[in-house]
Design a protein around this motif. Sequence first.
Motif, PDB file in Angstrom:
ATOM      1  N   ASP A   1       1.102  -1.227   0.074  1.00  0.00           N
ATOM      2  CA  ASP A   1      -0.159  -0.161  -0.002  1.00  0.00           C
ATOM      3  C   ASP A   1       0.986   1.152   0.050  1.00  0.00           C
ATOM      4  O   ASP A   1       2.173   1.112  -0.162  1.00  0.00           O
ATOM      5  CB  ASP A   1      -1.019  -0.102   1.189  1.00  0.00           C
ATOM      6  CG  ASP A   1      -0.424   0.032   2.424  1.00  0.00           C
ATOM      7  OD1 ASP A   1       0.458   1.068   2.739  1.00  0.00           O
ATOM      8  OD2 ASP A   1      -0.383  -0.975   3.211  1.00  0.00           O
TER       9      ASP A   1
ATOM     10  N   THR B   1       1.624   3.250   2.167  1.00  0.00           N
ATOM     11  CA  THR B   1       2.638   3.721   3.208  1.00  0.00           C
ATOM     12  C   THR B   1       3.830   2.982   3.111  1.00  0.00           C
ATOM     13  O   THR B   1       4.828   3.179   3.633  1.00  0.00           O
ATOM     14  CB  THR B   1       1.941   3.469   4.579  1.00  0.00           C
ATOM     15  OG1 THR B   1       1.643   1.994   4.450  1.00  0.00           O
ATOM     16  CG2 THR B   1       0.899   4.132   4.867  1.00  0.00           C
TER      17      THR B   1
ATOM     18  N   PRO C   1       3.826   8.896   0.355  1.00  0.00           N
ATOM     19  CA  PRO C   1       3.013   8.348   1.687  1.00  0.00           C
ATOM     20  C   PRO C   1       2.727   9.609   2.390  1.00  0.00           C
ATOM     21  O   PRO C   1       2.132   9.501   3.170  1.00  0.00           O
ATOM     22  CB  PRO C   1       4.029   7.402   2.200  1.00  0.00           C
ATOM     23  CG  PRO C   1       5.021   7.099   1.202  1.00  0.00           C
ATOM     24  CD  PRO C   1       5.069   8.115   0.031  1.00  0.00           C
ATOM     25  N   SER C   2       3.563  10.563   2.464  1.00  0.00           N
ATOM     26  CA  SER C   2       3.418  11.776   3.302  1.00  0.00           C
ATOM     27  C   SER C   2       2.153  12.899   2.629  1.00  0.00           C
ATOM     28  O   SER C   2       2.136  13.867   3.006  1.00  0.00           O
ATOM     29  CB  SER C   2       4.888  12.710   3.463  1.00  0.00           C
ATOM     30  OG  SER C   2       5.325  12.862   2.025  1.00  0.00           O
ATOM     31  N   ASN C   3       1.615  12.171   1.758  1.00  0.00           N
ATOM     32  CA  ASN C   3       0.548  12.973   0.986  1.00  0.00           C
ATOM     33  C   ASN C   3       1.169  14.135   0.204  1.00  0.00           C
ATOM     34  O   ASN C   3       0.537  15.135   0.070  1.00  0.00           O
ATOM     35  CB  ASN C   3      -0.416  13.249   2.055  1.00  0.00           C
ATOM     36  CG  ASN C   3      -1.652  13.604   1.211  1.00  0.00           C
ATOM     37  OD1 ASN C   3      -1.969  12.663   0.297  1.00  0.00           O
ATOM     38  ND2 ASN C   3      -2.676  13.949   1.742  1.00  0.00           N
TER      39      ASN C   3
END
Length: 289
Positions: free
Chosen positions: A15, A17, A259-261
């Motif tokens: 995923d 992350t 992952p940190s958007n």
Amino acid sequence: MNYIIFDMEWNQPSDITAMVTEPLPVTGEIIEIGAVKLDDSFKIIGELRLYITPKYYTRMHKRIAALTGIRDKDLMTRGIPFPEAYEKFREFCGKEYGFMTWSMSDVPMLIDNMLLHGIDVSDLPVCYDIQRIFGREIMRSDTRYALDSALAILNEKGDTAHDALNDSRNTAIICSHLDLDEYLEEYGAQVFAGQPLRQVYSDHREALNDPALAEVTCPWCGGRLDMEPWIRGERCYMSCGTCPEEDEFLIQLAMTRLPSNTYRARRLMYEMSDDLWDIYMDRKEPLGV
Ligand SMILES: [Zn+2]
């Protein structure tokens, strides 16, 4: 000149992350390369299949394993490291070659994986998108047909899909129905890649407004391209750039969510072909810019 029809399977993070982001965001790690080699009269003269031991995503994603039938064990026993596989692939390609693929998603993935392993990307070949040639020349449409639909339309059976070598063989079957001599000039574009861009953006808009992303150098004369504003393309942004010597390029800008958007940008450059110009103008004209 050889024409290398190739297809790849790649593994993905379980995923977002779990996504590896250094030295660049790894959206896919190549685990299989399949290729069929054609000579300059488009006769099949070779085949290649390579399995690659993953370095970043060492467990197969369940969905990819189900789709491709490739299991962790297969890669452990039959795989070789990517740099070695790439070396074998290059040997197979020969001295002068062009790439033929079904859609334009395999070439950027190959380039990303080369960059990931520190492999030189300064000498990439001319690329032909057979899916686009099939759509435009046989179907007279901009629709992107799946490989198995195209085979069915041509009354061909083909080999089982989602296997890199079978998909390359299937693309070769489609090629045998195309008047490639007639089409290649209009559809061929040399691809150019730079080193990964490191800047992180909070959203797409911030990236599109970054003047640094529009600073692009001509690979031939070294001059700075005069760039048009970014417009939205198919899963990416596009611009047309013209160099001081009047050579034109299509620049593709893809944004990868981290992952940190936040986002990182990836820029690829194609020598402008008649077909890429059509793709660009089809998007640009309705905008009236
Ligand atoms: Zn130039």
